[in-house]
Design a protein around this motif. Structure first.
Motif, PDB file in Angstrom:
ATOM      1  N   HIS A  95       0.822  -1.216   0.000  1.00 30.74           N
ATOM      2  CA  HIS A  95       0.000   0.000   0.000  1.00 30.74           C
ATOM      3  C   HIS A  95       0.856   1.267   0.000  1.00 30.74           C
ATOM      4  CE1 HIS A  95      -3.476  -2.503   0.417  1.00 30.74           C
ATOM      5  NE2 HIS A  95      -2.991  -3.034   1.520  1.00 30.74           N
ATOM      6  N   LEU A  96       2.130   1.134  -0.382  1.00 28.95           N
ATOM      7  CA  LEU A  96       3.034   2.285  -0.434  1.00 28.95           C
ATOM      8  C   LEU A  96       3.577   2.457  -1.853  1.00 28.95           C
ATOM      9  CD1 LEU A  96       4.977   1.778   2.905  1.00 28.95           C
ATOM     10  CD2 LEU A  96       3.265   3.524   2.389  1.00 28.95           C
ATOM     11  N   PRO A  97       3.657   3.693  -2.328  1.00 29.21           N
ATOM     12  CA  PRO A  97       4.102   3.926  -3.704  1.00 29.21           C
ATOM     13  C   PRO A  97       5.534   3.464  -3.942  1.00 29.21           C
ATOM     14  CG  PRO A  97       3.909   6.007  -2.493  1.00 29.21           C
ATOM     15  CD  PRO A  97       3.387   4.927  -1.599  1.00 29.21           C
ATOM     16  N   GLY A  98       5.758   2.963  -5.158  1.00 26.23           N
ATOM     17  CA  GLY A  98       7.102   2.618  -5.583  1.00 26.23           C
ATOM     18  C   GLY A  98       7.646   1.292  -5.081  1.00 26.23           C
ATOM     19  N   THR A  99       6.811   0.456  -4.468  1.00 31.01           N
ATOM     20  CA  THR A  99       7.298  -0.819  -3.951  1.00 31.01           C
ATOM     21  C   THR A  99       7.064  -1.939  -4.961  1.00 31.01           C
ATOM     22  OG1 THR A  99       5.204  -1.352  -2.873  1.00 31.01           O
ATOM     23  CG2 THR A  99       6.834  -0.126  -1.568  1.00 31.01           C
ATOM     24  N   GLU A 145       3.831  -3.018  -7.726  1.00 28.66           N
ATOM     25  CA  GLU A 145       4.031  -3.440  -9.119  1.00 28.66           C
ATOM     26  C   GLU A 145       3.434  -4.825  -9.354  1.00 28.66           C
ATOM     27  OE1 GLU A 145       5.028  -1.380 -11.473  1.00 28.66           O
ATOM     28  OE2 GLU A 145       5.202   0.118  -9.892  1.00 28.66           O
ATOM     29  N   ARG A 146       3.614  -5.725  -8.402  1.00 27.72           N
ATOM     30  CA  ARG A 146       3.048  -7.070  -8.511  1.00 27.72           C
ATOM     31  C   ARG A 146       1.521  -7.008  -8.545  1.00 27.72           C
ATOM     32  NH1 ARG A 146       4.840  -9.422  -3.918  1.00 27.72           N
ATOM     33  NH2 ARG A 146       6.919  -9.388  -4.772  1.00 27.72           N
ATOM     34  N   LEU A 147       0.916  -6.195  -7.683  1.00 30.05           N
ATOM     35  CA  LEU A 147      -0.547  -6.052  -7.686  1.00 30.05           C
ATOM     36  C   LEU A 147      -1.046  -5.509  -9.023  1.00 30.05           C
ATOM     37  CD1 LEU A 147      -1.375  -4.635  -4.141  1.00 30.05           C
ATOM     38  CD2 LEU A 147      -2.221  -6.758  -5.133  1.00 30.05           C
ATOM     39  N   LEU A 148      -0.343  -4.531  -9.574  1.00 27.42           N
ATOM     40  CA  LEU A 148      -0.749  -3.966 -10.864  1.00 27.42           C
ATOM     41  C   LEU A 148      -0.702  -5.029 -11.964  1.00 27.42           C
ATOM     42  CD1 LEU A 148       0.930  -0.455 -10.727  1.00 27.42           C
ATOM     43  CD2 LEU A 148      -1.521  -0.971 -10.645  1.00 27.42           C
ATOM     44  N   LYS A 193      -0.855  -8.362 -11.508  1.00 28.41           N
ATOM     45  CA  LYS A 193      -1.757  -9.474 -11.190  1.00 28.41           C
ATOM     46  C   LYS A 193      -3.228  -9.066 -11.237  1.00 28.41           C
ATOM     47  CE  LYS A 193      -2.665 -12.867  -7.575  1.00 28.41           C
ATOM     48  NZ  LYS A 193      -2.348 -13.289  -6.224  1.00 28.41           N
ATOM     49  N   GLU A 194      -3.566  -7.915 -10.615  1.00 26.94           N
ATOM     50  CA  GLU A 194      -4.969  -7.513 -10.461  1.00 26.94           C
ATOM     51  C   GLU A 194      -5.363  -6.317 -11.307  1.00 26.94           C
ATOM     52  OE1 GLU A 194      -5.953  -7.180  -6.311  1.00 26.94           O
ATOM     53  OE2 GLU A 194      -4.878  -9.030  -5.827  1.00 26.94           O
ATOM     54  N   GLY A 195      -4.375  -5.624 -11.868  1.00 23.16           N
ATOM     55  CA  GLY A 195      -4.678  -4.471 -12.715  1.00 23.16           C
ATOM     56  C   GLY A 195      -4.927  -3.186 -11.946  1.00 23.16           C
ATOM     57  N   LYS A 196      -4.838  -3.239 -10.611  1.00 19.63           N
ATOM     58  CA  LYS A 196      -5.015  -2.038  -9.784  1.00 19.63           C
ATOM     59  C   LYS A 196      -4.372  -2.257  -8.428  1.00 19.63           C
ATOM     60  CE  LYS A 196      -9.497  -3.392  -7.948  1.00 19.63           C
ATOM     61  NZ  LYS A 196     -10.906  -3.067  -7.793  1.00 19.63           N
ATOM     62  N   ALA A 197      -4.134  -1.146  -7.730  1.00 21.26           N
ATOM     63  CA  ALA A 197      -3.595  -1.192  -6.367  1.00 21.26           C
ATOM     64  C   ALA A 197      -4.116   0.015  -5.610  1.00 21.26           C
ATOM     65  CB  ALA A 197      -2.070  -1.184  -6.389  1.00 21.26           C
ATOM     66  N   HIS A 198      -4.373  -0.169  -4.314  1.00 23.06           N
ATOM     67  CA  HIS A 198      -4.788   0.916  -3.429  1.00 23.06           C
ATOM     68  C   HIS A 198      -3.556   1.348  -2.646  1.00 23.06           C
ATOM     69  CE1 HIS A 198      -8.642  -1.036  -4.308  1.00 23.06           C
ATOM     70  NE2 HIS A 198      -9.130   0.186  -4.188  1.00 23.06           N
ATOM     71  N   ILE A 199      -3.179   2.628  -2.779  1.00 21.34           N
ATOM     72  CA  ILE A 199      -1.901   3.105  -2.274  1.00 21.34           C
ATOM     73  C   ILE A 199      -2.097   4.352  -1.412  1.00 21.34           C
ATOM     74  CG2 ILE A 199       0.379   3.942  -2.962  1.00 21.34           C
ATOM     75  CD1 ILE A 199      -0.148   2.577  -5.681  1.00 21.34           C
ATOM     76  N   PHE A 200      -1.420   4.389  -0.248  1.00 20.77           N
ATOM     77  CA  PHE A 200      -1.373   5.608   0.545  1.00 20.77           C
ATOM     78  C   PHE A 200      -0.450   6.610  -0.135  1.00 20.77           C
ATOM     79  CE2 PHE A 200      -2.663   2.617   3.901  1.00 20.77           C
ATOM     80  CZ  PHE A 200      -3.714   3.331   4.451  1.00 20.77           C
ATOM     81  N   ASP A 245       1.986   8.204   1.180  1.00 20.92           N
ATOM     82  CA  ASP A 245       3.346   7.916   1.636  1.00 20.92           C
ATOM     83  C   ASP A 245       3.262   7.224   2.987  1.00 20.92           C
ATOM     84  OD1 ASP A 245       2.771   9.987   3.511  1.00 20.92           O
ATOM     85  OD2 ASP A 245       3.694  11.475   2.214  1.00 20.92           O
ATOM     86  N   ARG A 246       4.408   6.848   3.544  1.00 20.26           N
ATOM     87  CA  ARG A 246       4.426   6.130   4.825  1.00 20.26           C
ATOM     88  C   ARG A 246       3.881   6.991   5.963  1.00 20.26           C
ATOM     89  NH1 ARG A 246       5.686   0.941   7.111  1.00 20.26           N
ATOM     90  NH2 ARG A 246       4.932   1.292   9.210  1.00 20.26           N
ATOM     91  N   ALA A 247       4.172   8.288   5.943  1.00 21.56           N
ATOM     92  CA  ALA A 247       3.669   9.170   7.001  1.00 21.56           C
ATOM     93  C   ALA A 247       2.142   9.199   6.990  1.00 21.56           C
ATOM     94  CB  ALA A 247       4.247  10.581   6.848  1.00 21.56           C
TER      95      ALA A 247
END
Length: 119
Positions: free
Chosen positions: A20-24, A28-31, A33-40, A42-44
């Motif tokens: 759920h963090l950008p750039g990990t 990329e694997r979720l994109l 495999k599933e075609g989408k990802a829910h991302i915060f 940033d970590r803060a």
């Protein structure tokens, strides 16, 4: 009643947070495999959202015996993240939930488009 009135510990499996963090690599694997990802954002943001849900989130349900989690959620006034699709399009996200593994104090936090539907 709002908030979670017990001590919680983030689940030690970093992959649950990293997906759920950008750039990990997990995103990329979720994109792929599933075609989408829910991302915060940033970590803060992830940490601030977790704290806010623990303080004032609402129990959104304890599913039937096939679900292994208690879920608490909260809407936010400002976007906490985004749903990104494999084509690069983005949808801002204003809702998140904490999933607590039943019978433990371990949790992870997830940005979502809305509360999970219950049966």
């Amino acid at each position: 009643m709002t908030g979670i009135n017990r001590e919680l510990t983030p689940d030690a499996r970093n992959s649950l947070f990293n997906k759920h963090l950008p750039g990990t690599s997990q995103v990329e694997r979720l994109l792929r495999k599933e075609g989408k990802a829910h991302i915060f954002n940033d970590r803060a943001t992830l940490d601030a959202v977790a704290e806010a849900i623990i303080e004032r989130g609402y129990l959104t349900g304890v599913e039937d015996e096939t679900d292994d989690y208690e879920r608490y959620g909260l809407y936010f006034d400002d976007a906490i993240g985004y749903q990104v699709r494999a084509d690069g399009s983005r949808i801002p996200l204003y809702y998140a939930e904490i999933k607590i593994i039943k019978g433990t104090d371990k949790y992870h936090v997830i940005p979502r488009t809305r509360p999970r539907r219950t049966s």
